[in-house]
Design a protein around this motif. Structure first.
Motif, PDB file in Angstrom:
ATOM      1  N   PHE A  89       0.867  -1.177   0.000  1.00 49.42           N
ATOM      2  CA  PHE A  89       0.000   0.000   0.000  1.00 49.42           C
ATOM      3  C   PHE A  89       0.905   1.227   0.000  1.00 49.42           C
ATOM      4  CE2 PHE A  89      -2.706   3.336   1.503  1.00 49.42           C
ATOM      5  CZ  PHE A  89      -3.998   2.980   1.121  1.00 49.42           C
ATOM      6  N   VAL A  90       0.781   2.061  -1.038  1.00 44.24           N
ATOM      7  CA  VAL A  90       1.553   3.300  -1.109  1.00 44.24           C
ATOM      8  C   VAL A  90       0.600   4.432  -0.739  1.00 44.24           C
ATOM      9  CG1 VAL A  90       2.996   4.805  -2.511  1.00 44.24           C
ATOM     10  CG2 VAL A  90       3.012   2.330  -2.927  1.00 44.24           C
ATOM     11  N   ARG A  91       0.897   5.099   0.353  1.00 39.55           N
ATOM     12  CA  ARG A  91       0.051   6.178   0.879  1.00 39.55           C
ATOM     13  C   ARG A  91       0.623   7.516   0.419  1.00 39.55           C
ATOM     14  NH1 ARG A  91       0.155   8.659   6.515  1.00 39.55           N
ATOM     15  NH2 ARG A  91      -1.921   9.562   6.778  1.00 39.55           N
TER      16      ARG A  91
ATOM     17  N   LEU B 129       2.595   9.106  -9.395  1.00 40.20           N
ATOM     18  CA  LEU B 129       3.125   7.796  -9.013  1.00 40.20           C
ATOM     19  C   LEU B 129       2.567   6.696  -9.909  1.00 40.20           C
ATOM     20  CD1 LEU B 129       4.912   6.335  -6.956  1.00 40.20           C
ATOM     21  CD2 LEU B 129       2.924   6.169  -5.474  1.00 40.20           C
ATOM     22  N   ASP B 130       1.282   6.763 -10.214  1.00 44.91           N
ATOM     23  CA  ASP B 130       0.646   5.790 -11.102  1.00 44.91           C
ATOM     24  C   ASP B 130       1.347   5.777 -12.458  1.00 44.91           C
ATOM     25  OD1 ASP B 130      -1.274   3.951 -12.123  1.00 44.91           O
ATOM     26  OD2 ASP B 130      -2.512   5.594 -12.835  1.00 44.91           O
TER      27      ASP B 130
ATOM     28  N   ASP C 242      -3.073  -0.413  -8.771  1.00 46.89           N
ATOM     29  CA  ASP C 242      -4.304   0.314  -9.040  1.00 46.89           C
ATOM     30  C   ASP C 242      -4.596   1.246  -7.882  1.00 46.89           C
ATOM     31  OD1 ASP C 242      -6.608   1.148 -10.369  1.00 46.89           O
ATOM     32  OD2 ASP C 242      -7.248  -0.902 -10.810  1.00 46.89           O
ATOM     33  N   ARG C 243      -5.491   2.178  -8.104  1.00 51.84           N
ATOM     34  CA  ARG C 243      -5.928   3.084  -7.051  1.00 51.84           C
ATOM     35  C   ARG C 243      -6.868   2.340  -6.111  1.00 51.84           C
ATOM     36  NH1 ARG C 243      -5.103   8.709  -8.714  1.00 51.84           N
ATOM     37  NH2 ARG C 243      -6.116   9.258  -6.754  1.00 51.84           N
TER      38      ARG C 243
ATOM     39  N   VAL D 169      -0.397  -3.927  -5.655  1.00 45.24           N
ATOM     40  CA  VAL D 169       0.117  -2.648  -5.171  1.00 45.24           C
ATOM     41  C   VAL D 169      -1.036  -1.657  -5.249  1.00 45.24           C
ATOM     42  CG1 VAL D 169       1.771  -0.768  -5.538  1.00 45.24           C
ATOM     43  CG2 VAL D 169       2.482  -3.145  -5.905  1.00 45.24           C
ATOM     44  N   VAL D 170      -1.402  -1.132  -4.105  1.00 46.02           N
ATOM     45  CA  VAL D 170      -2.537  -0.211  -4.025  1.00 46.02           C
ATOM     46  C   VAL D 170      -2.012   1.196  -3.750  1.00 46.02           C
ATOM     47  CG1 VAL D 170      -4.636   0.365  -2.747  1.00 46.02           C
ATOM     48  CG2 VAL D 170      -4.055  -2.032  -3.166  1.00 46.02           C
ATOM     49  N   LEU D 171      -2.534   2.154  -4.512  1.00 43.81           N
ATOM     50  CA  LEU D 171      -2.200   3.560  -4.305  1.00 43.81           C
ATOM     51  C   LEU D 171      -3.398   4.216  -3.627  1.00 43.81           C
ATOM     52  CD1 LEU D 171      -0.794   4.373  -7.865  1.00 43.81           C
ATOM     53  CD2 LEU D 171       0.421   3.427  -5.902  1.00 43.81           C
TER      54      LEU D 171
END
Length: 139
Positions: A36-38, A48-49, A64-65, A74-76
């Motif tokens: 998870f990228v915060r 970032l995407d 994905d977001r 990997v979640v943004l």
């Protein structure tokens, strides 16, 4: 209790923080961890995407977001509650995540910008007062 590390960059460039986030996300994903990228805001998440699509020519990093797919490898996101537990949090915000206990590992990426240095030093102290043992890693 999550393992907490502050990865310290020698530059002040915001893009260097994003590149480091991409590299750490790839490493975490390859190790089998949900990531998870915060990010700080929607603009940073968009940057970032885009960077995740092109930062490594020989590798694809599925991401994905949070609003589109909270189960992506990997979640943004911003202050979204992660769908996966015990994964890796890469924190680009200047404050501590409200979902800290959801992660097995937390990485704070620090550069030499004065405001960010001040915020990260405060986070380091806050982690300690909460009983964590944060470590510093020079990049």
């Amino acid at each position: 209790m999550p393992r907490i590390e502050f990865y310290v960059l020698s530059s002040t460039a915001p893009a260097d923080r994003l590149r480091a986030a991409c590299q750490l996300a790839l490493k975490g994903w390859r190790a089998g961890m949900p990531v998870f990228v915060r990010g700080q805001d929607d603009a940073q998440l968009q940057e970032l995407d885009e960077m995740l699509w092109r930062f490594k020519a020989d590798a694809f990093l599925p991401h994905d977001r949070h609003g589109s797919d909270p189960q992506a490898p990997v979640v943004l996101g911003l202050d979204d509650e992660p769908a996966s537990r015990q994964g890796l949090l890469i924190n680009l915000q200047p404050n501590i995540s409200p979902f800290l206990d959801h992660f097995g590992r937390v990485i704070e990426i620090v550069n030499q910008a004065p405001a960010l240095l001040t915020a990260c030093r405060e986070n380091f102290r806050l982690y300690r007062t909460r009983g964590y043992d944060p470590k510093r890693v020079e990049l």
